[in-house]
Design an enzyme around this catalytic site. Sequence first.
Site, short mmCIF file in Angstrom:
data_model
loop_
_atom_site.label_atom_id
_atom_site.label_comp_id
_atom_site.label_asym_id
_atom_site.label_seq_id
_atom_site.Cartn_x
_atom_site.Cartn_y
_atom_site.Cartn_z
N ASP A 17 0.82 -1.21 0.00
CA ASP A 17 0.00 0.00 0.00
C ASP A 17 0.86 1.26 0.00
O ASP A 17 2.01 1.25 0.42
CB ASP A 17 -0.89 0.04 1.25
CG ASP A 17 -2.09 -0.87 1.16
OD1 ASP A 17 -2.21 -1.63 0.18
OD2 ASP A 17 -2.92 -0.82 2.09
N HIS A 21 3.83 -2.34 3.16
CA HIS A 21 3.86 -0.97 2.65
C HIS A 21 5.18 -0.71 1.93
O HIS A 21 6.25 -1.03 2.47
CB HIS A 21 3.66 0.03 3.78
CG HIS A 21 2.33 -0.07 4.46
ND1 HIS A 21 2.03 -1.05 5.38
CD2 HIS A 21 1.20 0.66 4.30
CE1 HIS A 21 0.77 -0.91 5.78
NE2 HIS A 21 0.25 0.13 5.14
#
Length: 260
Positions: A55, A201
């Site tokens: 993400d 991430h």
Amino acid sequence: MSPRAAPAIALALAAGAEFLHLAPAAVRLPPLRSTLARRTAGHGTTPGHLALTFDDGPDPRSTPYVLDALDELGARATFFLLGAMLERAPALGRELVLRGHEVAVHGWYHRRQWYPAPGRDLRELRRATEAVTDLCGARPRWYRPPYGVLTAGPALAARRLGLRSVLWTAWGRDWRAEATGDSVYVTARPGLTAGATLLLHDSDCTSAPGSWRATLAALPLIAAHCRAHALALGPLRDHAVPPVSCGARSSRPRLDLKST
């Protein structure tokens, strides 16, 4: 209707609208993700497959290091992109696709959608979807809401745009300042099973500065675990989580929004 009743009715209607808006966010709760909302959580049915997702990128400061690490490990992933980040690094978005990764939508901004704003939700998600399509050269299939808070407005907007909302079943808590490669792996390890969707991430734009380095250090450990357990790391497109079928639009989304 008495003058005193009107404010109470208005308050009740507002509370009801807020409840309906927030109700879908309950799928973030672990008991629902593992039972009633398995598809939204990202449980796949491809034998021996674990979906690897990232993400908050693309980020020129960190994403290239993640891409190089994935090349060394022979792994491909799904990257949930923020429109605002992609707009600043369009070439990096294109590189994701050229290196064999899947691109998906994380919204335009990284913020919680606590209050109903259907017009804004649709505009921003459409804008992000078009940015991913145009700048990366690939039509996205997936949407993951920021913070995993799937409220009604973005959920309905995603469905209208032909995107499948998906969360995750495992994470490494790699956004924390104290995260290390070992801590990310140890946190994620119980969920590294066939059919899982792992959240990591590739940017610290909404996390502790430099936290992406813990993600980078954890990747070889995660890959080694998967090899030891005969698991294949790959993107969601290979995970057998079916995209939305009813109401999906195969044509490019338009910006001629009528309602606000």
